[in-house]
Design a protein around this motif. Sequence first.
Motif, PDB file in Angstrom:
ATOM      1  N   SER A   1     -15.493  -4.783  17.870  1.00 44.92           N
ATOM      2  CA  SER A   1     -15.453  -3.611  18.750  1.00 44.92           C
ATOM      3  C   SER A   1     -14.009  -3.151  18.915  1.00 44.92           C
ATOM      4  O   SER A   1     -13.074  -3.946  18.819  1.00 44.92           O
TER       5      SER A   1
ATOM      6  N   ASP B   1     -13.620   6.236  16.300  1.00 43.28           N
ATOM      7  CA  ASP B   1     -14.936   6.461  15.681  1.00 43.28           C
ATOM      8  C   ASP B   1     -14.810   6.589  14.160  1.00 43.28           C
ATOM      9  O   ASP B   1     -15.737   6.252  13.418  1.00 43.28           O
TER      10      ASP B   1
ATOM     11  N   CYS C   1     -15.062   2.993  12.834  1.00 43.47           N
ATOM     12  CA  CYS C   1     -16.462   2.535  12.830  1.00 43.47           C
ATOM     13  C   CYS C   1     -17.248   3.200  11.705  1.00 43.47           C
ATOM     14  O   CYS C   1     -18.047   2.543  11.015  1.00 43.47           O
ATOM     15  N   TRP C   2     -17.017   4.475  11.524  1.00 36.46           N
ATOM     16  CA  TRP C   2     -17.710   5.225  10.470  1.00 36.46           C
ATOM     17  C   TRP C   2     -17.418   4.614   9.102  1.00 36.46           C
ATOM     18  O   TRP C   2     -18.324   4.394   8.291  1.00 36.46           O
TER      19      TRP C   2
ATOM     20  N   GLN D   1     -21.847   4.692  10.163  1.00 32.32           N
ATOM     21  CA  GLN D   1     -22.454   5.423  11.279  1.00 32.32           C
ATOM     22  C   GLN D   1     -21.364   6.005  12.166  1.00 32.32           C
ATOM     23  O   GLN D   1     -20.371   5.328  12.457  1.00 32.32           O
TER      24      GLN D   1
ATOM     25  N   ALA E   1     -20.259   7.141  15.788  1.00 33.06           N
ATOM     26  CA  ALA E   1     -20.602   6.975  17.199  1.00 33.06           C
ATOM     27  C   ALA E   1     -19.322   6.835  18.005  1.00 33.06           C
ATOM     28  O   ALA E   1     -18.298   6.361  17.493  1.00 33.06           O
TER      29      ALA E   1
ATOM     30  N   ASP F   1     -18.112   5.798  22.161  1.00 29.46           N
ATOM     31  CA  ASP F   1     -18.536   5.367  23.491  1.00 29.46           C
ATOM     32  C   ASP F   1     -18.124   6.379  24.553  1.00 29.46           C
ATOM     33  O   ASP F   1     -17.172   7.135  24.387  1.00 29.46           O
TER      34      ASP F   1
ATOM     35  N   LEU G   1     -22.591   6.892  22.832  1.00 27.79           N
ATOM     36  CA  LEU G   1     -23.229   5.625  23.188  1.00 27.79           C
ATOM     37  C   LEU G   1     -22.527   5.011  24.394  1.00 27.79           C
ATOM     38  O   LEU G   1     -21.386   5.357  24.699  1.00 27.79           O
TER      39      LEU G   1
ATOM     40  N   ILE H   1     -23.760  -0.171  16.972  1.00 30.97           N
ATOM     41  CA  ILE H   1     -23.642   1.059  16.181  1.00 30.97           C
ATOM     42  C   ILE H   1     -24.270   0.871  14.808  1.00 30.97           C
ATOM     43  O   ILE H   1     -25.040   1.695  14.336  1.00 30.97           O
TER      44      ILE H   1
ATOM     45  N   CYS I   1     -19.902  -2.630  17.367  1.00 34.13           N
ATOM     46  CA  CYS I   1     -20.377  -2.247  18.697  1.00 34.13           C
ATOM     47  C   CYS I   1     -19.436  -1.229  19.332  1.00 34.13           C
ATOM     48  O   CYS I   1     -18.217  -1.276  19.113  1.00 34.13           O
ATOM     49  N   ALA I   2     -20.001  -0.322  20.111  1.00 35.05           N
ATOM     50  CA  ALA I   2     -19.201   0.680  20.815  1.00 35.05           C
ATOM     51  C   ALA I   2     -18.224  -0.004  21.766  1.00 35.05           C
ATOM     52  O   ALA I   2     -18.578  -0.972  22.438  1.00 35.05           O
TER      53      ALA I   2
END
Length: 394
Positions: A73, A150, A153-154, A159, A161, A163, A199, A205, A224-225
Amino acid sequence: MKYYLGFDLGTGAVKAVCWHPRKGIVCRLSERVKFSTPQPGFIEIDPQEYLQQVLRMMYQLAESATGLIGGISFAAASGNTLLCNTEGVPLYPIISWLDKRLDWRPPPEWRVREVTGWPAIPSFPLMHLEWFRREKPELIQNAAVGMSNDFLCWKLCGQRALDSSSATPFYLQDQQNFRWHLPYLEHYGIRETQLPELLQPGSPIGTLDPEFARGNLTTDTVLCAGSFDHPAGARAEKITASDEMLISCGTSWVGFYPVQRREEIPHNELCDPFQSASGGCWGAMFSVARVGAEVEDFVLERYGFGAGRYEQFNAEALEDGTPARAMMQSVIDRFVTKLGGRRPRRLVMTGGPAEGQAWPKLLKEALHLPVEVSPYRSYAGAVGAAMLAAGGCR
């Protein structure tokens, strides 16, 4: 029991930990963020270099674990802006919140503080997007609009997303209603489909893409967010009561404290959703902005670039009448002024200044209150992120 990776994507440095629910921090890393200044007032970050920096740290942390990595995260000093194409390829460098390329604030009828939870600060994404709207409208038209956290994470799980906590200094979120604010999007010509999914902190995520699976990092590792960095630090320090406060000392000095209702937060302070989605408290923040950069300039000018410059700074500040003491006292006096008449029962200090003796000593003397020094020091935000990852993987 699995291990978890937590990143604190700070303004000037990335701090990260490999953390275990019973063992605590197994490994910690810190690396400076590389900025570029192509024009006066422009402060940018190369997104591909940034991604490679985080990947390098991720692999090194994972190697320190003696078991599988359950989740990852990101806590973030968010407020930057990044445009990518639909495949996730950056169209322009990350614009830092330190950037001053355009002197612009949204008009009063936007009610920015009421809608987003933060006052209209002219160096954050609303200004960045206004600059794109005026200077490079062809980029914003069909771009994936987001921030560095983000984007990471992408790339790692495929994905998009964001937070709700980090989305607050992104300024496009209707904070109370947990959705993108359409009037702002219409001004910039942005569609909701161009933005990441919103989220709650700690929400799963996606799982790590096979491209990045290596050793203890597997395709079962969950992204995770995260959250904004100061609420992440408060989670690590278990600050949940209204008479407790985190003092987070980084690029800015921030006081973070819980409140029961959003309406209780003074209008000139910052709101974070914190634990409100689950019926818990909101978070309030006040800051002495950019003071960390001011201190850094002082240290470099006085002590040079040697490895022991901060130790020299702390040692001199413990002596009366020295320039170092005067610099520290100036910062602390400004923080005490922002604190006002509040006298929390519990004060926890995190960040680089918590590493030495001088800052906590002078702060305690100025406040006439006990000041705890976080056992995590500069890594409280990263530990809070790791805890969010652990919670999201249950």
